[in-house]
Design an enzyme around this catalytic site. Structure first.
Site, mmCIF file in Angstrom:
data_model
loop_
_atom_site.group_PDB
_atom_site.id
_atom_site.type_symbol
_atom_site.label_atom_id
_atom_site.label_comp_id
_atom_site.label_asym_id
_atom_site.label_seq_id
_atom_site.Cartn_x
_atom_site.Cartn_y
_atom_site.Cartn_z
ATOM 1 N N GLN A 100 33.216 20.423 -18.604
ATOM 2 C CA GLN A 100 32.487 21.667 -18.850
ATOM 3 C C GLN A 100 31.094 21.600 -18.234
ATOM 4 O OE1 GLN A 100 33.171 21.280 -23.213
ATOM 5 N NE2 GLN A 100 33.551 23.464 -23.142
ATOM 6 N N ILE A 102 27.844 21.126 -15.739
ATOM 7 C CA ILE A 102 27.491 21.679 -14.432
ATOM 8 C C ILE A 102 26.437 20.824 -13.736
ATOM 9 C CG2 ILE A 102 28.093 24.049 -15.088
ATOM 10 C CD1 ILE A 102 25.163 24.588 -15.655
ATOM 11 N N HIS A 118 33.438 24.799 -15.382
ATOM 12 C CA HIS A 118 32.411 25.828 -15.552
ATOM 13 C C HIS A 118 31.468 25.923 -14.355
ATOM 14 C CE1 HIS A 118 32.914 25.862 -20.230
ATOM 15 N NE2 HIS A 118 33.830 26.573 -19.599
ATOM 16 N N CYS A 151 20.686 38.602 -0.978
ATOM 17 C CA CYS A 151 21.236 37.855 0.148
ATOM 18 C C CYS A 151 20.679 38.353 1.480
ATOM 19 C CB CYS A 151 22.759 37.958 0.146
ATOM 20 S SG CYS A 151 23.571 37.068 1.487
ATOM 21 N N SER A 202 32.845 19.876 -28.556
ATOM 22 C CA SER A 202 33.354 20.326 -29.852
ATOM 23 C C SER A 202 34.698 21.021 -29.728
ATOM 24 C CB SER A 202 32.343 21.287 -30.492
ATOM 25 O OG SER A 202 32.172 22.439 -29.677
#
Length: 257
Positions: A100, A102, A118, A151, A202
Protein backbone atom coordinates in the site's frame (compact mmCIF):
# COMPACT_ATOMS: atom_id res chain seq x y z
CA UNK A 1 6.82 -12.95 20.97
CA UNK A 2 6.01 -16.09 22.94
CA UNK A 3 8.26 -19.07 22.24
CA UNK A 4 5.58 -21.36 20.78
CA UNK A 5 4.37 -18.70 18.32
CA UNK A 6 7.96 -17.89 17.45
CA UNK A 7 8.71 -21.54 16.69
CA UNK A 8 5.56 -21.91 14.57
CA UNK A 9 6.40 -18.83 12.45
CA UNK A 10 10.04 -19.84 12.05
CA UNK A 11 8.94 -23.28 10.89
CA UNK A 12 6.37 -21.88 8.44
CA UNK A 13 8.76 -19.39 6.86
CA UNK A 14 11.63 -21.88 6.96
CA UNK A 15 9.70 -24.36 4.83
CA UNK A 16 7.96 -21.80 2.58
CA UNK A 17 9.11 -21.39 -1.01
CA UNK A 18 6.42 -19.03 -2.32
CA UNK A 19 5.65 -16.33 0.24
CA UNK A 20 3.45 -13.43 -0.88
CA UNK A 21 3.92 -10.36 1.31
CA UNK A 22 1.35 -7.60 1.87
CA UNK A 23 2.71 -4.42 3.46
CA UNK A 24 1.27 -1.18 4.78
CA UNK A 25 2.43 1.97 6.54
CA UNK A 26 3.55 0.09 9.65
CA UNK A 27 6.72 -1.15 7.97
CA UNK A 28 7.69 2.37 6.92
CA UNK A 29 7.18 3.96 10.34
CA UNK A 30 10.39 2.20 11.35
CA UNK A 31 12.10 4.33 8.69
CA UNK A 32 10.66 7.49 10.24
CA UNK A 33 7.71 7.89 7.87
CA UNK A 34 4.53 8.90 9.65
CA UNK A 35 1.62 6.47 9.70
CA UNK A 36 -1.67 7.77 8.30
CA UNK A 37 -4.09 5.84 10.43
CA UNK A 38 -2.46 5.54 13.80
CA UNK A 39 -3.55 7.81 16.61
CA UNK A 40 -0.54 10.02 15.86
CA UNK A 41 -0.88 9.85 12.06
CA UNK A 42 -1.40 12.81 9.76
CA UNK A 43 -5.09 11.99 9.36
CA UNK A 44 -5.48 13.44 12.84
CA UNK A 45 -4.29 16.76 11.46
CA UNK A 46 -6.14 16.75 8.16
CA UNK A 47 -9.26 15.00 6.81
CA UNK A 48 -9.11 12.34 4.10
CA UNK A 49 -10.79 14.87 1.82
CA UNK A 50 -7.43 16.56 1.26
CA UNK A 51 -6.19 13.38 -0.40
CA UNK A 52 -9.23 12.94 -2.62
CA UNK A 53 -9.44 13.37 -6.38
CA UNK A 54 -12.17 15.94 -5.82
CA UNK A 55 -9.93 18.11 -3.63
CA UNK A 56 -7.01 17.81 -6.06
CA UNK A 57 -9.12 19.02 -8.99
CA UNK A 58 -10.51 21.95 -6.98
CA UNK A 59 -7.34 22.96 -5.15
CA UNK A 60 -4.28 21.60 -7.00
CA UNK A 61 -1.79 24.02 -5.43
CA UNK A 62 -2.91 23.28 -1.86
CA UNK A 63 -2.97 19.57 -2.65
CA UNK A 64 0.64 19.65 -3.81
CA UNK A 65 1.75 21.64 -0.80
CA UNK A 66 0.16 19.10 1.54
CA UNK A 67 1.26 15.97 -0.32
CA UNK A 68 4.87 17.09 -0.81
CA UNK A 69 5.14 17.87 2.88
CA UNK A 70 3.46 14.70 4.14
CA UNK A 71 3.74 12.01 1.43
CA UNK A 72 7.09 12.60 -0.27
CA UNK A 73 10.13 11.26 1.57
CA UNK A 74 13.04 11.08 -0.90
CA UNK A 75 15.66 10.91 1.87
CA UNK A 76 14.03 8.05 3.82
CA UNK A 77 16.06 4.86 3.94
CA UNK A 78 14.91 1.23 4.10
CA UNK A 79 14.97 -0.36 7.54
CA UNK A 80 15.93 -3.89 8.54
CA UNK A 81 12.40 -5.12 7.74
CA UNK A 82 12.65 -3.95 4.13
CA UNK A 83 16.15 -5.42 3.83
CA UNK A 84 15.16 -8.85 5.14
CA UNK A 85 12.23 -9.07 2.69
CA UNK A 86 14.61 -8.24 -0.18
CA UNK A 87 17.00 -10.93 1.09
CA UNK A 88 14.19 -13.49 1.29
CA UNK A 89 13.21 -12.68 -2.27
CA UNK A 90 16.81 -13.14 -3.41
CA UNK A 91 17.07 -16.61 -1.84
CA UNK A 92 13.72 -17.66 -3.34
CA UNK A 93 11.38 -17.52 -0.34
CA UNK A 94 9.39 -14.39 -1.24
CA UNK A 95 7.86 -14.51 -4.71
CA UNK A 96 5.81 -11.30 -4.72
CA UNK A 97 5.37 -8.21 -2.57
CA UNK A 98 2.20 -6.13 -2.76
CA UNK A 99 2.33 -2.81 -0.92
CA UNK A 100 0.00 0.00 0.00
CA UNK A 101 3.01 2.24 0.49
CA UNK A 102 4.03 4.93 -1.98
CA UNK A 103 7.53 5.58 -0.62
CA UNK A 104 9.54 3.18 -2.81
CA UNK A 105 11.49 1.80 0.17
CA UNK A 106 11.00 -1.84 -0.85
CA UNK A 107 12.72 -1.14 -4.16
CA UNK A 108 15.46 0.86 -2.43
CA UNK A 109 16.13 -2.20 -0.26
CA UNK A 110 16.47 -4.38 -3.37
CA UNK A 111 13.07 -6.05 -3.75
CA UNK A 112 12.31 -6.68 -7.43
CA UNK A 113 8.80 -8.16 -7.67
CA UNK A 114 6.89 -5.27 -6.11
CA UNK A 115 3.35 -4.20 -6.92
CA UNK A 116 2.74 -0.63 -5.74
CA UNK A 117 -0.99 -1.04 -5.38
CA UNK A 118 -1.58 2.58 -4.36
CA UNK A 119 0.95 4.06 -6.77
CA UNK A 120 4.09 6.08 -6.17
CA UNK A 121 5.13 9.61 -5.20
CA UNK A 122 8.24 9.40 -7.39
CA UNK A 123 6.41 10.60 -10.51
CA UNK A 124 3.43 12.68 -11.65
CA UNK A 125 1.47 12.47 -14.91
CA UNK A 126 -0.74 14.72 -17.02
CA UNK A 127 -4.33 13.52 -16.70
CA UNK A 128 -4.87 13.85 -20.46
CA UNK A 129 -1.67 13.22 -22.43
CA UNK A 130 0.04 11.12 -19.71
CA UNK A 131 3.35 12.98 -19.99
CA UNK A 132 5.42 11.98 -16.97
CA UNK A 133 7.14 14.48 -14.71
CA UNK A 134 9.48 13.55 -11.88
CA UNK A 135 8.38 14.82 -8.49
CA UNK A 136 11.62 16.79 -8.25
CA UNK A 137 10.65 18.51 -11.50
CA UNK A 138 7.24 19.35 -10.01
CA UNK A 139 8.92 20.87 -6.96
CA UNK A 140 11.01 23.06 -9.25
CA UNK A 141 7.90 24.07 -11.21
CA UNK A 142 6.08 24.91 -7.98
CA UNK A 143 8.92 27.24 -7.00
CA UNK A 144 9.16 28.95 -10.40
CA UNK A 145 5.69 28.88 -12.01
CA UNK A 146 2.29 30.14 -10.91
CA UNK A 147 0.28 27.34 -12.53
CA UNK A 148 2.97 24.68 -12.17
CA UNK A 149 0.36 21.92 -12.17
CA UNK A 150 -0.73 22.66 -15.80
CA UNK A 151 0.94 20.34 -18.30
CA UNK A 152 3.31 22.13 -20.68
CA UNK A 153 2.98 19.42 -23.30
CA UNK A 154 -0.78 18.95 -23.50
CA UNK A 155 -2.83 20.72 -26.19
CA UNK A 156 -6.35 20.05 -24.94
CA UNK A 157 -8.41 23.18 -24.27
CA UNK A 158 -9.99 21.70 -21.16
CA UNK A 159 -7.91 23.24 -18.37
CA UNK A 160 -8.65 20.60 -15.75
CA UNK A 161 -7.69 17.77 -18.09
CA UNK A 162 -4.21 19.32 -18.33
CA UNK A 163 -3.60 18.99 -14.59
CA UNK A 164 -0.48 17.05 -13.61
CA UNK A 165 -1.41 14.59 -10.84
CA UNK A 166 0.98 12.66 -8.60
CA UNK A 167 0.92 8.98 -9.57
CA UNK A 168 -0.78 7.91 -6.35
CA UNK A 169 -4.28 6.51 -5.88
CA UNK A 170 -6.51 9.20 -4.38
CA UNK A 171 -9.80 8.72 -2.62
CA UNK A 172 -12.43 8.67 -5.35
CA UNK A 173 -9.86 7.65 -7.94
CA UNK A 174 -8.27 4.44 -9.21
CA UNK A 175 -4.80 3.20 -10.00
CA UNK A 176 -3.07 1.07 -12.61
CA UNK A 177 -3.89 -2.12 -10.67
CA UNK A 178 -7.58 -1.26 -10.25
CA UNK A 179 -8.58 -3.31 -13.29
CA UNK A 180 -9.94 -6.82 -13.80
CA UNK A 181 -6.54 -7.88 -15.13
CA UNK A 182 -4.73 -6.26 -12.22
CA UNK A 183 -6.95 -7.88 -9.61
CA UNK A 184 -6.72 -11.27 -11.29
CA UNK A 185 -2.92 -11.07 -11.33
CA UNK A 186 -2.80 -10.34 -7.60
CA UNK A 187 -5.43 -12.94 -6.71
CA UNK A 188 -3.54 -15.56 -8.73
CA UNK A 189 -0.28 -14.71 -6.93
CA UNK A 190 -1.94 -15.09 -3.53
CA UNK A 191 -3.72 -18.28 -4.54
CA UNK A 192 -0.39 -19.87 -5.48
CA UNK A 193 1.34 -18.82 -2.24
CA UNK A 194 2.34 -21.34 0.41
CA UNK A 195 2.38 -18.56 3.03
CA UNK A 196 0.87 -15.06 3.13
CA UNK A 197 2.78 -12.59 5.28
CA UNK A 198 1.03 -9.34 6.29
CA UNK A 199 3.18 -6.53 7.69
CA UNK A 200 2.10 -3.20 9.13
CA UNK A 201 -1.43 -2.87 7.81
CA UNK A 202 -4.79 -2.98 9.58
CA UNK A 203 -6.38 -4.56 6.47
CA UNK A 204 -9.37 -2.26 6.75
CA UNK A 205 -9.08 -0.35 3.48
CA UNK A 206 -10.73 -1.98 0.48
CA UNK A 207 -9.93 -3.49 -1.94
CA UNK A 208 -6.47 -4.20 -0.49
CA UNK A 209 -8.09 -5.64 2.63
CA UNK A 210 -9.74 -8.44 0.64
CA UNK A 211 -6.52 -10.00 -0.66
CA UNK A 212 -5.75 -12.45 2.22
CA UNK A 213 -9.08 -14.20 1.70
CA UNK A 214 -7.87 -15.55 -1.65
CA UNK A 215 -5.22 -17.81 -0.14
CA UNK A 216 -5.85 -21.53 -0.47
CA UNK A 217 -7.30 -23.56 2.40
CA UNK A 218 -4.70 -24.46 5.05
CA UNK A 219 -2.20 -21.90 3.75
CA UNK A 220 -0.89 -20.04 6.82
CA UNK A 221 -1.43 -16.30 7.27
CA UNK A 222 1.15 -14.55 9.46
CA UNK A 223 0.21 -11.02 10.56
CA UNK A 224 2.79 -8.73 12.19
CA UNK A 225 0.94 -5.53 13.07
CA UNK A 226 0.61 -3.56 16.29
CA UNK A 227 -3.13 -3.03 15.81
CA UNK A 228 -6.02 -5.40 15.23
CA UNK A 229 -7.09 -6.68 11.80
CA UNK A 230 -10.32 -8.38 10.63
CA UNK A 231 -8.33 -11.59 10.06
CA UNK A 232 -6.83 -12.00 13.53
CA UNK A 233 -9.14 -14.86 14.53
CA UNK A 234 -9.30 -16.65 11.19
CA UNK A 235 -8.23 -20.27 10.73
CA UNK A 236 -4.50 -20.88 10.24
CA UNK A 237 -3.68 -17.30 11.21
CA UNK A 238 -0.78 -16.31 13.48
CA UNK A 239 -0.77 -12.78 14.92
CA UNK A 240 2.23 -10.94 16.35
CA UNK A 241 1.72 -7.40 17.69
CA UNK A 242 5.35 -6.34 17.88
CA UNK A 243 7.97 -4.43 15.87
CA UNK A 244 8.21 -5.70 12.30
CA UNK A 245 11.96 -5.17 12.14
CA UNK A 246 12.58 -6.97 15.41
CA UNK A 247 10.35 -9.94 14.58
CA UNK A 248 11.72 -10.41 11.06
CA UNK A 249 15.27 -10.08 12.41
CA UNK A 250 14.60 -12.78 14.98
CA UNK A 251 13.07 -15.13 12.38
CA UNK A 252 15.83 -14.43 9.87
CA UNK A 253 18.56 -15.11 12.45
CA UNK A 254 16.89 -18.39 13.40
CA UNK A 255 16.79 -19.43 9.74
CA UNK A 256 20.42 -18.36 9.21
CA UNK A 257 19.58 -16.75 5.87
Amino acid sequence: MENKLKEICINIIGHAKNIVVLTGAGISTESGIQDFRSRTGIYQMSPEYILSLEYFLKHPKEFYQFSLENLYHPDALPNIGHEILARWEKVGKVSHLITQNIDGLHQKAGSQNVIEFHGTMKTCSCINCRKIYSTEEMINRLNTMKEFYICSNCLTKNRTERFIKPDVVLFGGAGDWFTIEGFNTIIDQIHQADCVLVLGTSLKVTPFSTFPQYRRDDVPLIIINKGDTPYDNKKDTYVIKESIGEVLSLINASLEL
